[in-house]
Enzyme design. Structure first.
Site, PDB file in Angstrom:
ATOM      1  N   ASP A  46      31.174 -50.986  19.229  1.00  0.00           N
ATOM      2  CA  ASP A  46      32.053 -49.815  19.336  1.00  0.00           C
ATOM      3  C   ASP A  46      31.309 -48.554  18.879  1.00  0.00           C
ATOM      4  O   ASP A  46      31.814 -47.437  19.033  1.00  0.00           O
ATOM      5  CB  ASP A  46      33.372 -50.010  18.570  1.00  0.00           C
ATOM      6  CG  ASP A  46      33.178 -50.311  17.090  1.00  0.00           C
ATOM      7  OD1 ASP A  46      32.024 -50.539  16.655  1.00  0.00           O
ATOM      8  OD2 ASP A  46      34.202 -50.341  16.362  1.00  0.00           O
ATOM      9  N   SER A  47      30.052 -48.726  18.404  1.00  0.00           N
ATOM     10  CA  SER A  47      29.157 -47.585  18.187  1.00  0.00           C
ATOM     11  C   SER A  47      28.924 -46.831  19.486  1.00  0.00           C
ATOM     12  O   SER A  47      28.427 -45.700  19.466  1.00  0.00           O
ATOM     13  CB  SER A  47      27.817 -48.059  17.614  1.00  0.00           C
ATOM     14  OG  SER A  47      27.272 -49.099  18.399  1.00  0.00           O
ATOM     15  N   ASP A  85      32.419 -55.841  20.767  1.00  0.00           N
ATOM     16  CA  ASP A  85      33.217 -55.425  19.611  1.00  0.00           C
ATOM     17  C   ASP A  85      34.674 -55.243  20.008  1.00  0.00           C
ATOM     18  O   ASP A  85      34.975 -54.678  21.071  1.00  0.00           O
ATOM     19  CB  ASP A  85      32.708 -54.067  19.084  1.00  0.00           C
ATOM     20  CG  ASP A  85      31.871 -54.198  17.827  1.00  0.00           C
ATOM     21  OD1 ASP A  85      31.797 -55.296  17.253  1.00  0.00           O
ATOM     22  OD2 ASP A  85      31.283 -53.169  17.419  1.00  0.00           O
ATOM     23  N   LYS A 115      33.532 -59.599  18.436  1.00  0.00           N
ATOM     24  CA  LYS A 115      33.301 -59.325  17.009  1.00  0.00           C
ATOM     25  C   LYS A 115      34.419 -58.436  16.507  1.00  0.00           C
ATOM     26  O   LYS A 115      34.851 -57.518  17.216  1.00  0.00           O
ATOM     27  CB  LYS A 115      31.936 -58.649  16.793  1.00  0.00           C
ATOM     28  CG  LYS A 115      31.658 -58.301  15.326  1.00  0.00           C
ATOM     29  CD  LYS A 115      30.188 -57.982  15.058  1.00  0.00           C
ATOM     30  CE  LYS A 115      29.748 -56.597  15.448  1.00  0.00           C
ATOM     31  NZ  LYS A 115      30.516 -55.509  14.832  1.00  0.00           N
ATOM     32  N   GLU A 117      36.060 -56.562  12.649  1.00  0.00           N
ATOM     33  CA  GLU A 117      35.737 -56.191  11.272  1.00  0.00           C
ATOM     34  C   GLU A 117      36.792 -56.706  10.296  1.00  0.00           C
ATOM     35  O   GLU A 117      37.983 -56.618  10.570  1.00  0.00           O
ATOM     36  CB  GLU A 117      35.619 -54.658  11.159  1.00  0.00           C
ATOM     37  CG  GLU A 117      34.502 -54.085  12.022  1.00  0.00           C
ATOM     38  CD  GLU A 117      34.403 -52.562  11.928  1.00  0.00           C
ATOM     39  OE1 GLU A 117      35.068 -51.949  11.068  1.00  0.00           O
ATOM     40  OE2 GLU A 117      33.635 -51.990  12.729  1.00  0.00           O
ATOM     41  N   GLU A 184      26.993 -55.719   6.857  1.00  0.00           N
ATOM     42  CA  GLU A 184      26.540 -54.331   6.996  1.00  0.00           C
ATOM     43  C   GLU A 184      26.635 -53.591   5.669  1.00  0.00           C
ATOM     44  O   GLU A 184      27.647 -53.670   4.969  1.00  0.00           O
ATOM     45  CB  GLU A 184      27.384 -53.596   8.059  1.00  0.00           C
ATOM     46  CG  GLU A 184      26.980 -52.109   8.183  1.00  0.00           C
ATOM     47  CD  GLU A 184      27.512 -51.401   9.415  1.00  0.00           C
ATOM     48  OE1 GLU A 184      28.171 -52.040  10.250  1.00  0.00           O
ATOM     49  OE2 GLU A 184      27.248 -50.187   9.533  1.00  0.00           O
TER      50      GLU A 184
HETATM   51  N1  LIG Z   1      24.071 -44.578  15.804  1.00  0.00           N
HETATM   52  C1  LIG Z   1      24.804 -45.322  14.990  1.00  0.00           C
HETATM   53  N2  LIG Z   1      24.188 -46.244  14.206  1.00  0.00           N
HETATM   54  C2  LIG Z   1      24.905 -46.999  13.344  1.00  0.00           C
HETATM   55  O1  LIG Z   1      24.296 -47.851  12.660  1.00  0.00           O
HETATM   56  C3  LIG Z   1      26.308 -46.823  13.293  1.00  0.00           C
HETATM   57  C4  LIG Z   1      26.898 -45.848  14.124  1.00  0.00           C
HETATM   58  N3  LIG Z   1      26.129 -45.107  14.948  1.00  0.00           N
HETATM   59  N4  LIG Z   1      28.238 -45.614  14.118  1.00  0.00           N
HETATM   60  C5  LIG Z   1      29.089 -46.503  13.403  1.00  0.00           C
HETATM   61  C6  LIG Z   1      28.454 -46.943  12.175  1.00  0.00           C
HETATM   62  C7  LIG Z   1      28.198 -45.852  11.176  1.00  0.00           C
HETATM   63  N5  LIG Z   1      27.081 -46.365  10.444  1.00  0.00           N
HETATM   64  C8  LIG Z   1      26.505 -45.755   9.338  1.00  0.00           C
HETATM   65  C9  LIG Z   1      26.291 -44.397   9.332  1.00  0.00           C
HETATM   66  C10 LIG Z   1      25.728 -43.779   8.236  1.00  0.00           C
HETATM   67  C11 LIG Z   1      25.382 -44.509   7.131  1.00  0.00           C
HETATM   68  C12 LIG Z   1      24.768 -43.798   5.947  1.00  0.00           C
HETATM   69  O2  LIG Z   1      24.434 -42.663   6.022  1.00  0.00           O
HETATM   70  N6  LIG Z   1      24.590 -44.496   4.820  1.00  0.00           N
HETATM   71  C13 LIG Z   1      23.942 -43.955   3.646  1.00  0.00           C
HETATM   72  C14 LIG Z   1      24.426 -44.656   2.394  1.00  0.00           C
HETATM   73  C15 LIG Z   1      25.473 -43.809   1.703  1.00  0.00           C
HETATM   74  C16 LIG Z   1      25.950 -44.365   0.352  1.00  0.00           C
HETATM   75  O3  LIG Z   1      26.021 -45.570   0.151  1.00  0.00           O
HETATM   76  O4  LIG Z   1      26.248 -43.553  -0.507  1.00  0.00           O
HETATM   77  C17 LIG Z   1      22.425 -44.127   3.724  1.00  0.00           C
HETATM   78  O5  LIG Z   1      21.728 -43.386   3.026  1.00  0.00           O
HETATM   79  O6  LIG Z   1      21.939 -45.001   4.477  1.00  0.00           O
HETATM   80  C18 LIG Z   1      25.589 -45.873   7.120  1.00  0.00           C
HETATM   81  C19 LIG Z   1      26.158 -46.505   8.240  1.00  0.00           C
HETATM   82  C20 LIG Z   1      26.637 -47.601  11.023  1.00  0.00           C
HETATM   83  N7  LIG Z   1      27.127 -47.528  12.385  1.00  0.00           N
HETATM   84  C1  LIG Z   2      25.905 -51.912  14.471  1.00  0.00           C
HETATM   85  C2  LIG Z   2      26.811 -53.024  14.850  1.00  0.00           C
HETATM   86  C3  LIG Z   2      26.901 -54.089  13.821  1.00  0.00           C
HETATM   87  C4  LIG Z   2      28.150 -52.580  15.342  1.00  0.00           C
HETATM   88  O1  LIG Z   2      29.179 -53.027  14.917  1.00  0.00           O
HETATM   89  C5  LIG Z   2      28.214 -51.577  16.418  1.00  0.00           C
HETATM   90  O2  LIG Z   2      27.179 -51.225  17.026  1.00  0.00           O
HETATM   91  O3  LIG Z   2      29.336 -51.111  16.696  1.00  0.00           O
HETATM   92 MG   LIG Z   3      30.916 -52.038  15.633  1.00  0.00          MG
END
Ligand SMILES: Nc1nc(=O)c2c([nH]1)NC[C@@H]1CN(c3ccc(C(=O)N[C@@H](CCC(=O)O)C(=O)O)cc3)CN21
Ligand SMILES: CC(C)C(=O)C(=O)O
Ligand SMILES: [Mg+2]
Length: 267
Positions: A46-47, A85, A115, A117, A184
């Site tokens: 769903d990304s 998803d 899948k 959540e 994740e």
């Molecule tokens: N392009 C894309 N990639 C992804 O992996 C993804 C999406 N979109 N959209 C849905 C979610 C959003 N995701 C994300 C987006 C940002 C962070 C992030 O910035 N995390 C911080 C940690 C922040 C904290 O714990 O305080 C990092 O620094 O990695 C994590 C997952 C994973 N998924």
């Molecule tokens: C990154 C994976 C685990 C996902 O759920 C997505 O792409 O939506």
């Molecule tokens: Mg997803």
């Protein structure tokens, strides 16, 4: 392996200690390429809402959109196992909705597994879908559809109490019949512990090196998503630069009258 991969092949890989590779795909051309490279599983995530449709998060994505992208992926006839998803609001309302929407992803989209959540609180939903012979992958830890509860995309399970709850969630989804679980955004030691205690494969994203497999968003490994750059993403290529170069050359050549030339014309 030169035949279609099944959930049994994927589960055997954990026992054999062979890492499971997963990427997202949302269309026919990307699927052809990554399948020829030998990817084990393809996730229509769903990304798609973020990297394809341009939404800020995954919440607006509909079942119709997931069906559309799943059909495009399946038309490439991948050897990889195809998982779709379940988007926000397609399984949270009640078990009947969950079964109908999982069924649509399989019947109309051609997905081989779905899948969703959540942990212990969606165990009954997982069991209900598995009971209709649709394999389910669970997804726990940083669950993007819970963005408003989490207050952003934050690493989960850092405190011991939360870590214990995630371990319980992992066991609950295995017990409910999930064939694998995505971990994740959790600390690497917690992912290592969950991986050791489960008999189903764990597929990590931002969960460290000790999972049974790894998943990333295809646009992220190609440098095609500027919106997020989580720490867990590694860029393996620069498709942005490649596209910029090609489009710029095209514009320049047309402006100068260099393209189309006689070689690209009919006499
Ligand atoms: N392009 C894309 N990639 C992804 O992996 C993804 C999406 N979109 N959209 C849905 C979610 C959003 N995701 C994300 C987006 C940002 C962070 C992030 O910035 N995390 C911080 C940690 C922040 C904290 O714990 O305080 C990092 O620094 O990695 C994590 C997952 C994973 N998924
Ligand atoms: C990154 C994976 C685990 C996902 O759920 C997505 O792409 O939506
Ligand atoms: Mg997803």
């Amino acid at each position: 392996m030169n035949r279609k991969k099944t959930i049994l092949d994927i589960q055997k890989m954990k026992a054999a200690g062979e890492k499971i590779t997963v990427l997202t795909s949302y269309d026919y051309p990307f699927t052809r390429i990554m399948d020829d490279c030998g990817i084990d599983m393809i996730l229509i995530g769903d990304s798609v809402g973020v990297v394809f449709s341009g939404y800020d998060n995954t919440l607006p994505v509909t079942v119709d959109e997931m069906v559309y992208h799943t059909r495009a992926v399946v038309r490439a006839r991948p050897k990889a196992l195809v998982i779709a998803d379940m988007p926000f609001l397609s399984y949270q309302t009640d078990v009947r909705d969950a079964r109908l929407n999982a069924g649509r992803l399989v019947k109309e989209g051609g997905a081989e597994a779905v899948k969703l959540e959540g942990g212990a609180h969606v165990a009954d939903t997982i069991r209900a879908i598995v009971d209709m012979d649709i394999p389910v992958m669970a997804h726990i830890g940083l669950t993007p559809q819970s963005i408003h509860r989490m207050g952003g995309y934050k690493v989960q399970g850092k405190k011991e109490e939360q870590a214990q709850r995630l371990l319980d969630d992992a066991k609950a989804v295995e017990e409910a019949g999930a064939f694998a679980v995505t971990l994740e955004g959790i600390p690497l030691r917690l992912a290592e512990r969950i991986t050791a205690e489960l008999s189903i494969p764990t597929i990590g994203i931002g969960a460290g090196p000790h999972c049974d497999g790894q998943v990333l968003v295809i646009h992220d490994i190609l440098g095609l998503c500027e919106k997020y750059s989580p720490k867990f993403v590694k860029r393996y290529g620069d498709a942005n630069a490649l596209i910029t170069s090609a489009v710029s050359s095209y514009i320049a050549e047309v402006k100068k009258g260099e393209f189309p030339d006689e070689g690209h014309s009919f006499s």
